[in-house]
Design a protein around this motif. Structure first.
Motif, PDB file in Angstrom:
ATOM      1  N   MET A  49       0.827  -1.204   0.000  1.00 29.86           N
ATOM      2  CA  MET A  49       0.000   0.000   0.000  1.00 29.86           C
ATOM      3  C   MET A  49       0.865   1.259   0.000  1.00 29.86           C
ATOM      4  O   MET A  49       0.524   2.261  -0.643  1.00 29.86           O
ATOM      5  CB  MET A  49      -0.922  -0.009   1.219  1.00 29.86           C
ATOM      6  N   MET A  50       2.005   1.222   0.693  1.00 28.09           N
ATOM      7  CA  MET A  50       2.894   2.374   0.696  1.00 28.09           C
ATOM      8  C   MET A  50       3.482   2.621  -0.693  1.00 28.09           C
ATOM      9  O   MET A  50       3.639   3.772  -1.115  1.00 28.09           O
ATOM     10  CB  MET A  50       4.005   2.183   1.725  1.00 28.09           C
ATOM     11  N   ILE A  51       3.799   1.533  -1.405  1.00 31.61           N
ATOM     12  CA  ILE A  51       4.319   1.684  -2.771  1.00 31.61           C
ATOM     13  C   ILE A  51       3.263   2.327  -3.659  1.00 31.61           C
ATOM     14  O   ILE A  51       3.534   3.277  -4.416  1.00 31.61           O
ATOM     15  CB  ILE A  51       4.742   0.316  -3.344  1.00 31.61           C
ATOM     16  N   ALA A  52       2.035   1.804  -3.597  1.00 31.85           N
ATOM     17  CA  ALA A  52       0.953   2.340  -4.425  1.00 31.85           C
ATOM     18  C   ALA A  52       0.679   3.809  -4.090  1.00 31.85           C
ATOM     19  O   ALA A  52       0.508   4.647  -4.982  1.00 31.85           O
ATOM     20  CB  ALA A  52      -0.309   1.494  -4.238  1.00 31.85           C
ATOM     21  N   GLN A  53       0.635   4.127  -2.789  1.00 29.37           N
ATOM     22  CA  GLN A  53       0.386   5.504  -2.382  1.00 29.37           C
ATOM     23  C   GLN A  53       1.508   6.429  -2.827  1.00 29.37           C
ATOM     24  O   GLN A  53       1.259   7.568  -3.237  1.00 29.37           O
ATOM     25  CB  GLN A  53       0.217   5.565  -0.864  1.00 29.37           C
ATOM     26  N   SER A  54       2.740   5.943  -2.769  1.00 27.87           N
ATOM     27  CA  SER A  54       3.881   6.754  -3.190  1.00 27.87           C
ATOM     28  C   SER A  54       3.789   7.100  -4.680  1.00 27.87           C
ATOM     29  O   SER A  54       4.037   8.242  -5.077  1.00 27.87           O
ATOM     30  CB  SER A  54       5.182   5.995  -2.910  1.00 27.87           C
ATOM     31  N   VAL A  55       3.414   6.106  -5.482  1.00 30.04           N
ATOM     32  CA  VAL A  55       3.284   6.350  -6.926  1.00 30.04           C
ATOM     33  C   VAL A  55       2.194   7.372  -7.203  1.00 30.04           C
ATOM     34  O   VAL A  55       2.370   8.300  -8.008  1.00 30.04           O
ATOM     35  CB  VAL A  55       2.990   5.031  -7.667  1.00 30.04           C
ATOM     36  N   VAL A  56       1.044   7.242  -6.522  1.00 28.77           N
ATOM     37  CA  VAL A  56      -0.061   8.180  -6.746  1.00 28.77           C
ATOM     38  C   VAL A  56       0.325   9.585  -6.294  1.00 28.77           C
ATOM     39  O   VAL A  56       0.003  10.579  -6.970  1.00 28.77           O
ATOM     40  CB  VAL A  56      -1.328   7.710  -5.996  1.00 28.77           C
ATOM     41  N   GLN A  57       0.995   9.696  -5.165  1.00 32.06           N
ATOM     42  CA  GLN A  57       1.421  11.012  -4.699  1.00 32.06           C
ATOM     43  C   GLN A  57       2.343  11.684  -5.704  1.00 32.06           C
ATOM     44  O   GLN A  57       2.229  12.901  -5.943  1.00 32.06           O
ATOM     45  CB  GLN A  57       2.116  10.871  -3.343  1.00 32.06           C
ATOM     46  N   GLU A  58       3.226  10.902  -6.286  1.00 29.10           N
ATOM     47  CA  GLU A  58       4.144  11.466  -7.281  1.00 29.10           C
ATOM     48  C   GLU A  58       3.390  11.883  -8.535  1.00 29.10           C
ATOM     49  O   GLU A  58       3.750  12.878  -9.177  1.00 29.10           O
ATOM     50  CB  GLU A  58       5.226  10.441  -7.624  1.00 29.10           C
ATOM     51  N   LYS A  59       2.329  11.141  -8.879  1.00 27.94           N
ATOM     52  CA  LYS A  59       1.531  11.525 -10.048  1.00 27.94           C
ATOM     53  C   LYS A  59       0.720  12.785  -9.758  1.00 27.94           C
ATOM     54  O   LYS A  59       0.626  13.680 -10.602  1.00 27.94           O
ATOM     55  CB  LYS A  59       0.592  10.374 -10.448  1.00 27.94           C
ATOM     56  N   GLU A  60       0.110  12.848  -8.572  1.00 30.48           N
ATOM     57  CA  GLU A  60      -0.710  14.013  -8.223  1.00 30.48           C
ATOM     58  C   GLU A  60       0.117  15.290  -8.148  1.00 30.48           C
ATOM     59  O   GLU A  60      -0.335  16.371  -8.544  1.00 30.48           O
ATOM     60  CB  GLU A  60      -1.407  13.766  -6.880  1.00 30.48           C
ATOM     61  N   SER A  61       1.330  15.187  -7.639  1.00 31.76           N
ATOM     62  CA  SER A  61       2.188  16.363  -7.489  1.00 31.76           C
ATOM     63  C   SER A  61       3.017  16.663  -8.737  1.00 31.76           C
ATOM     64  O   SER A  61       3.792  17.619  -8.741  1.00 31.76           O
ATOM     65  CB  SER A  61       3.125  16.165  -6.303  1.00 31.76           C
ATOM     66  N   ARG A  62       2.864  15.817  -9.756  1.00 30.93           N
ATOM     67  CA  ARG A  62       3.609  15.966 -11.015  1.00 30.93           C
ATOM     68  C   ARG A  62       5.105  15.718 -10.851  1.00 30.93           C
ATOM     69  O   ARG A  62       5.895  15.961 -11.776  1.00 30.93           O
ATOM     70  CB  ARG A  62       3.413  17.381 -11.602  1.00 30.93           C
ATOM     71  N   VAL A  63       5.510  15.220  -9.687  1.00 34.33           N
ATOM     72  CA  VAL A  63       6.930  14.905  -9.489  1.00 34.33           C
ATOM     73  C   VAL A  63       7.362  13.796 -10.436  1.00 34.33           C
ATOM     74  O   VAL A  63       8.505  13.754 -10.895  1.00 34.33           O
ATOM     75  CB  VAL A  63       7.176  14.489  -8.022  1.00 34.33           C
ATOM     76  N   VAL A  64       6.436  12.882 -10.753  1.00 31.00           N
ATOM     77  CA  VAL A  64       6.769  11.756 -11.603  1.00 31.00           C
ATOM     78  C   VAL A  64       7.210  12.214 -12.987  1.00 31.00           C
ATOM     79  O   VAL A  64       8.051  11.574 -13.633  1.00 31.00           O
ATOM     80  CB  VAL A  64       5.565  10.780 -11.699  1.00 31.00           C
ATOM     81  N   GLU A  65       6.649  13.326 -13.455  1.00 30.33           N
ATOM     82  CA  GLU A  65       7.042  13.825 -14.774  1.00 30.33           C
ATOM     83  C   GLU A  65       8.485  14.308 -14.761  1.00 30.33           C
ATOM     84  O   GLU A  65       9.224  14.115 -15.739  1.00 30.33           O
ATOM     85  CB  GLU A  65       6.092  14.949 -15.196  1.00 30.33           C
ATOM     86  N   ILE A  66       8.879  14.915 -13.653  1.00 26.73           N
ATOM     87  CA  ILE A  66      10.268  15.364 -13.521  1.00 26.73           C
ATOM     88  C   ILE A  66      11.203  14.155 -13.446  1.00 26.73           C
ATOM     89  O   ILE A  66      12.257  14.112 -14.091  1.00 26.73           O
ATOM     90  CB  ILE A  66      10.429  16.254 -12.276  1.00 26.73           C
ATOM     91  N   LEU A  67      10.792  13.159 -12.636  1.00 25.44           N
ATOM     92  CA  LEU A  67      11.616  11.965 -12.501  1.00 25.44           C
ATOM     93  C   LEU A  67      11.719  11.211 -13.820  1.00 25.44           C
ATOM     94  O   LEU A  67      12.801  10.726 -14.198  1.00 25.44           O
ATOM     95  CB  LEU A  67      11.025  11.043 -11.421  1.00 25.44           C
ATOM     96  N   ALA A  68      10.596  11.098 -14.542  1.00 28.83           N
ATOM     97  CA  ALA A  68      10.594  10.369 -15.810  1.00 28.83           C
ATOM     98  C   ALA A  68      11.442  11.062 -16.865  1.00 28.83           C
ATOM     99  O   ALA A  68      11.977  10.406 -17.772  1.00 28.83           O
ATOM    100  CB  ALA A  68       9.164  10.200 -16.317  1.00 28.83           C
ATOM    101  N   ALA A  69      11.572  12.375 -16.744  1.00 28.25           N
ATOM    102  CA  ALA A  69      12.413  13.110 -17.689  1.00 28.25           C
ATOM    103  C   ALA A  69      13.897  12.913 -17.386  1.00 28.25           C
ATOM    104  O   ALA A  69      14.748  13.061 -18.268  1.00 28.25           O
ATOM    105  CB  ALA A  69      12.063  14.603 -17.651  1.00 28.25           C
ATOM    106  N   ALA A  70      14.191  12.574 -16.136  1.00 27.40           N
ATOM    107  CA  ALA A  70      15.594  12.430 -15.735  1.00 27.40           C
ATOM    108  C   ALA A  70      16.099  11.002 -15.834  1.00 27.40           C
ATOM    109  O   ALA A  70      17.282  10.780 -16.150  1.00 27.40           O
ATOM    110  CB  ALA A  70      15.766  12.948 -14.305  1.00 27.40           C
TER     111      ALA A  70
END
Length: 388
Positions: free
Chosen positions: A189-210
């Protein structure tokens, strides 16, 4: 090779440092430690409580010994159960109608037990037999010391020798399955929540670009696997303290050889599930979506857990070869049964192959869905998406 050449290592370090600063994670770990400490102590407490232990006898002499022992042990003592003969006593012991039976022996008495005889019962009966026998012999004149103690020897005979009492084996079996279930569910559940938080905050887009998206997945799986194993080590330490504090060191001699197998099954099962939990997070766009996207992972954990705890012997045997379920069922079987070495090896091979397959499929789904932020996706829809 520096860290930039291994971006998944950086992601793993980020996962670990973030979790160690998370008060919820630290708090849940402490709660789990308390539960484990209680679980390891509970069998000893239960064994020591309840109604008076029943001791079977076949003659008046043995009944007198049991009564003498009951008067010296304190508490509720022992109840004398008269039985017809030795076969009747063996049946009563095997069926659990009596805790033990005190029968005539070649030089005194024999304490008859099923898988083991409680040390306190044996000691009390031995002392009582010695006291009564010595008193009777002392009444006779001109006896040597050897003759004085004649007829007071107590031997132990086990009908079904086993390493642990049934109650303790049952609790340890449940404990192994519960540790895997709670750890996999909590970290999942922590893994799933972490992924969603990164998507909601758009952090994942920064990480995916790097870094490559798959590196994000490998880093999350690696980081949380390291944390889960560390938590297991801490739990094992708490269990050790609990067992030693309640004088259950004999349990360690049985559990220790199974512990290594449990770690192997745990790692393979956890890695497979970690990939699924990450996908569950990538399918969601907000925290509220996790209830539906994580449901398959919860079912994959819950059903095998109940099988490993409540199912019959045949069902547990089958489950111990089924991927994921084997992580909970096989270590428990190895603890309570005489399992041939080829069975855990086959189960590990099947689990390893399944883990590789699940991780490969999970990586593809993760790549296709991680940057999808418009709405929640279903698993079928995710499988139909084209790779970006």
């Amino acid at each position: 090779m520096n860290m930039l050449d291994r971006p998944w290592v950086l992601i793993a370090e980020r996962e670990i440092s973030t979790k160690l600063r998370d008060k919820t994670f630290v708090g849940s770990t402490l709660v789990m430690l308390l539960i484990v400490m209680a679980a390891t102590s509970l069998p000893a407490v239960l064994v020591g409580k309840g109604s008076a232990a029943k001791i079977g006898v076949v003659d008046d002499a043995a009944a007198k010994v049991v009564q003498q022992a009951s008067a010296t042990v304190g508490g509720k003592g022992y109840d004398v159960v008269r039985l017809a003969d030795r076969p009747a006593a063996e049946k009563a012991v095997t069926d659990g109608d009596v805790k033990a039976a005190l029968l005539p022996g070649t030089d005194g008495y024999v304490v008859l037990g099923k898988d083991q005889v409680d040390s306190s019962v044996e000691s009390a009966l031995r002392e009582a037999a010695s006291t009564i026998g010595t008193a009777a012999n002392a009444a006779k004149a001109g006896l040597t010391p050897a003759e004085l103690h004649a007829g007071t020897k107590v031997e132990v005979s086990l009908l079904k020798p086993g390493p642990l009492p049934d109650l303790v084996s049952h609790f340890v079996n449940i404990g192994l399955a519960l540790v895997f279930y709670m750890t996999a569910l909590g970290f999942g559940m922590m893994i799933a929540q972490s992924v969603v938080q990164e998507k909601e905050s758009r952090v994942v887009e920064i990480l995916a670009a790097a870094v490559p998206i798959r590196a994000l997945l490998w880093g999350k799986v690696l980081g949380n696997t390291v944390l889960a194993l560390a938590q297991i080590v801490v739990i094992a330490g708490a269990s050790l303290i609990g067992l030693l504090a309640t004088d259950q060191a004999a349990v360690l001699e049985v559990v220790a050889p199974v512990a290594g197998w449990f770690v192997v099954f745990f790692v393979l099962g956890f890695v497979a599930l970690a990939g699924l939990w990450a996908v569950a997070g990538s399918l969601a766009t907000r925290q509220e979506d996790l209830g539906s996207t994580t449901l398959p992972g919860q079912m994959i954990l819950m059903i095998p857990f109940f099988f490993s705890v409540f199912a019959g012997t045949s069902a547990k045997t089958v489950a111990s070869f089924v991927p994921i379920a084997s992580s909970m069922s096989m270590p428990g079987r190895m603890l309570t049964e005489d399992v041939p070495i080829w069975q855990p090896l086959v189960a590990i091979a099947v689990l390893l192959a399944t883990t590789v397959l699940i991780v490969r499929i999970g990586a593809r789904l993760y790549e296709r869905t991680l940057l999808q932020t418009g709405r929640r996706l279903g698993y079928r829809e995710a499988l139909a998406l084209e790779a970006s």
